[in-house]
Design an enzyme around this catalytic site. Structure first.
Site, PDB file in Angstrom:
ATOM      1  N   HIS A 418       0.827  -1.206   0.000  1.00 46.17           N
ATOM      2  CA  HIS A 418       0.000   0.000   0.000  1.00 46.17           C
ATOM      3  C   HIS A 418       0.865   1.262   0.000  1.00 46.17           C
ATOM      4  CE1 HIS A 418      -2.143   3.283   2.102  1.00 46.17           C
ATOM      5  NE2 HIS A 418      -3.113   2.941   1.274  1.00 46.17           N
ATOM      6  N   ASN A 701      40.272   4.113 -20.194  1.00 45.53           N
ATOM      7  CA  ASN A 701      41.074   4.237 -18.967  1.00 45.53           C
ATOM      8  C   ASN A 701      42.303   3.342 -19.002  1.00 45.53           C
ATOM      9  OD1 ASN A 701      39.474   6.169 -17.751  1.00 45.53           O
ATOM     10  ND2 ASN A 701      38.164   4.681 -16.722  1.00 45.53           N
ATOM     11  N   CYS A 749      34.178   3.280 -24.732  1.00 43.96           N
ATOM     12  CA  CYS A 749      33.460   3.415 -23.461  1.00 43.96           C
ATOM     13  C   CYS A 749      34.250   4.348 -22.557  1.00 43.96           C
ATOM     14  CB  CYS A 749      33.333   2.058 -22.761  1.00 43.96           C
ATOM     15  SG  CYS A 749      32.451   0.817 -23.723  1.00 43.96           S
TER      16      CYS A 749
END
Length: 802
Positions: A418, A701, A749
């Site tokens: 709820h 990286n 990426c």
């Protein structure tokens, strides 16, 4: 004598003005969907005419409406007093004989058809003749396990009184319904013996995000009131609709085991119900079998297609018949009402505070304010606007209070509880199922609740700073260079599926392994021979429902990948096999027994070198098994597999052959293999590597680190670590050129193309096929690509275009 009832086989959706939405829907399904296999318990309903007759014969109509005229509609200061008075008036009124006779006729028909020991569910179904599409879900009462005619009439009488619960009165005022025109129909339905089995709630979309390609199935032991009221944390399953429709072997893409602390059953006295503690062994097992989950999902799709809109469905399993039944279906009203999903608002904490507690996060938002701990709706006057409600659980009696809360935190409940439903309706951040919020948060304490990072919501001490950004993506030009996402957390996938990305260019498995699995795969493969007893105990606790511990790794990993693959289907999802360093693997449960101690793990035992090595090959075979399950059993042929840190051509050959031995043969069933390009040797020998791979993805990286000879984690050398260094850019230009020569797809990426517009320009000029961004950088990245594509691209240089 006038008839005041209608049988379900006489009712359809056009009867809403006479029997209310709930009963009209039951009749509609009973009439039109049982032939399609959907089972709906038989029954009948009293009409709205019966309600008006009750008020007229009892001579209480004017008294009730006069009381309502005196309601304080601004602060509702006298709501409780007026509601109590009206309910008492109805309870003391005589129940009309003509209605009794009609109900008795319907009751006798059920007894004749199903036996004298029938047990009934008596449900209230409000209706407004001039508002046939109004929903009054959860505002009135339901009575279960009603037996005998006298008890049935008593329950009907209580249903009439429940039209004037405090919450129902305020609901009608909030939604501008004329109180004098709302009537009540009573649904009288065969009781499904779910007290001996199970019950639950389904949504035909993800109720948190609106992603509509899944069915959410939630389940608990016993009667369904606990799940509807949000009293406990249920099991949850997501079923992928396209896989289900295609007849794919395994359309269930995720399972989450709930704690299911309580089980509601019939009271042994013969009527009513009682809520008991669930036995430990039942808490630790799933309620439903896979075939039952699939059947419920199939029925849900049939119901959704029949009504032509997303649905909120309640079901129950009969423990005697061992059969499933649909007991309610109503339109889903929150996500389906959001017309423009192209507007993206992101929330991000600008600082981190001290964590107090956590639970299931809802709303993808952040909120802050004073915590107000309430234990009952009767304490509503304590909650001030802008404060965050903290309580054990909520039910519809809390509705008037929840709408003025700046956030909601509960100890109990799941995503279909709820509190969760109301939080979505009012658009506030909420955390449910925290277990201990009412104990760890102090009344009046200033707190921040963050639901911005996937499925987990966290409560922090103090008022923290955060940022909000909104972008209307329909005004965002689609670039030729494909913008893709970098993803790790499956819990964010459905939300991110609305982002303007062309798929996932990098899915990192490490997040799933670290957060969902938590255990080193070799420790699972060799569970019986583990040396450390405490480690074995910890593993047993997490994997108790898996006789074969290795299956735990395979299934959890497959479900994590499948969730992301489903979110973006049929767009590409490129999954990178695990790329932990040895020290990171060692941090997993059981990891220290299988990992070497290395002085420089960044360039040590990682990536492809692990996969065919005796220390890890058995674990890599589990990764392959999971990927095979995702592609073949679950049907996600949009998944491509990428190998990280592949140092040599010989290594590429070994890994590709090993994958083929484990059922992942390149080219078979359309399987494409990619390689991370992050080592100078990958650049120098790109044309040779292209013989083994269909695509390259530049890991900026690691490539920068190894080109410059700089540890990317070193703070001392951070000013030297620069992706814009001429040598790094030459490396990138070289590998793009080689990829074009061999017709190999190539992407990158990393953060640089969003941080540095000139770097995006450089990539576009050199003809990169795709660029993958973290979600928070995607919009900026696309803008940078569009700016770069304002120039006519010629490989190696750019011309201005007019």
């Amino acid at each position: 004598m006038k008839n005041y009832i209608k049988y379900f086989n006489e009712i359809d959706i056009h009867d809403v003005p006479k029997v209310g939405g709930k009963n009209a829907s039951l009749g509609e399904m009973f009439q039109k969907l049982t032939s399609k296999g959907v089972q709906v318990p038989d029954g009948f309903a009293t009409t709205s005419d019966a309600y008006w007759l009750f008020l007229e014969e009892a001579k209480i109509k004017d008294k009730i409406f006069n009381e309502l005229e005196n309601l304080d509609k601004k602060d509702f200061s006298n709501l409780r007093k007026i509601g109590t008075s009206i309910r008492n008036t109805i309870a003391q009124a005589r129940f009309p004989q003509s209605i009794k006779m009609s109900v008795e006729k319907g009751y006798d028909a059920l007894v004749k058809k199903y036996g004298k020991d029938v047990s009934l569910a008596v449900r209230s179904s409000a209706t407004a003749e001039d508002l046939p599409n109004a929903s009054f879900a959860g505002q009135q009462e339901t009575y279960l396990n009603v037996k005998g005619f006298d008890e049935l009439i008593a329950a009907c009488h209580k249903c009439y009184a429940s039209l004037f619960t405090d919450r129902a009165i305020k609901y009608r005022e909030d939604n501008h319904f004329d109180q004098t025109k709302v009537a009540l129909s009573i649904g009288i339905q065969l009781m499904v013996r779910s007290d001996l089995a199970a019950s639950g709630v389904n949504f035909t979309l993800d109720p948190d995000t609106g992603f509509d390609k899944v069915v959410l199935v939630s389940s608990i032991w016993g009667l369904g009131e606990n799940i509807v009221q949000g009293s406990i944390n249920p099991d949850e399953y997501f079923v992928f609709k396209p896989s289900l429709k295609k007849g794919i072997r395994q359309p269930i893409i995720s399972r989450k085991l709930g704690s299911k602390e309580k089980t509601m059953i019939y009271d042994s006295s013969g009527s009513g119900t009682v809520n008991l503690d669930t036995k430990k062994e039942k808490q630790e097992q799933f309620v439903l079998t896979d075939s039952e989950v699939v059947k419920l999902a199939e029925w849900s799709i049939i119901i959704e297609e029949h009504y032509g809109r997303p649905m909120d469905i309640e079901w129950a399993k009969d423990g005697i018949l061992n059969e499933l039944f649909i007991v309610q279906a109503r339109p889903e009203t929150v996500q389906s009402a959001i017309k423009d999903k192209l507007k993206i608002t992101t929330f991000k904490l600008r600082e981190k505070g001290k964590e107090i507690t956590r639970g299931m996060g809802l709303g993808n938002k952040i909120s802050a304010g004073k915590a107000r701990i309430l234990h009952s709706p009767k304490e509503s006057d304590k909650l001030q606007p802008g404060e965050i409600l903290v309580t054990e659980k909520t039910d519809p009696d809390w509705d008037p209070i929840l709408k003025k809360a700046a956030g909601i935190i509960t100890d109990q409940g799941g995503r279909t509880s709820h509190a969760a439903i109301v939080a979505r309706e009012v658009g506030v951040a909420a955390i449910v199922g925290s277990v201990n919020a009412t104990k760890t948060i102090k009344d009046g304490q200033e707190i921040t609740i963050s639901c911005a990072d996937g499925d987990t919501g966290i409560v922090y001490d103090g008022i923290l700073k955060w940022e909000e950004n909104e972008v209307d993506t329909k005004f965002l030009k689609k670039p030729e260079t494909q913008p893709m996402l970098i993803l790790a957390d499956p819990d964010q996938a459905f939300k991110l599926s609305f982002y303007p990305a062309e798929g996932v260019g990098l899915m990192r498995l490490e997040f799933v392994i670290n957060n969902s699995i938590q255990i080193h795969p070799m420790a699972l493969r060799h569970f019986e021979t583990l040396k450390d007893a405490s480690t074995k105990k910890e593993i047993e606790k997490l994997t108790h429902h898996y006789p074969d511990k290795a299956d735990y790794f395979v299934h959890k990993l497959a479900e994590g990948v499948a969730t992301i693959a489903a979110a973006f289907y049929p767009k590409d999802v490129i999954v990178r096999t695990s790329d932990f360093k040895s020290n990171e693997y060692a941090n997993l449960i059981g990891g220290t027994e299988f990992e070497p101690v290395e002085s420089n793990p960044m360039i040590g035992f990682r990536g492809a070198s692990r996969y065919y090595h005796s220390r890890y090959q058995e674990a890599f075979e589990l990764e392959c098994k999971a990927m095979k399950m995702v592609r073949e059993d679950m049907g996600f042929d949009n998944v491509k597999i990428m190998i990280p840190f592949c140092r040599t051509i010989k290594e590429a050959e070994k890994v590709v052959n090993l994958m083929a031995e484990n059922g992942l043969k390149r080219g078979e069933n359309g399987l494409q293999l990619y390689m991370m390009t992050e080592i100078p040797n990958n650049v120098i020998l790109a044309e040779e590597f292209a013989q083994y791979f269909d695509g390259f993805s530049i890991g900026s990286n690691d490539l920068t680190q190894l080109t410059l000879g700089v540890d990317r984690d070193s703070e001392l050398l951070s000013d030297i670590f620069d992706i814009n260094d001429l040598g790094v850019k030459k490396m990138i230009a070289m590998v793009i050129a080689s990829a074009h020569k061999t017709h190999t797809k190539i992407g990158l990426c990393g953060q640089a193309p969003s941080d540095y517009p000139e770097f995006a320009q450089f990539l576009v000029e050199n003809g990169i096929n795709s660029i993958s961004f973290n979600p928070d950088a995607l919009i900026t990245g696309i803008k940078n690509i569009n700016t770069a594509e304002g120039h006519k691209v010629v490989f190696g240089m750019a011309e201005s275009s007019n």
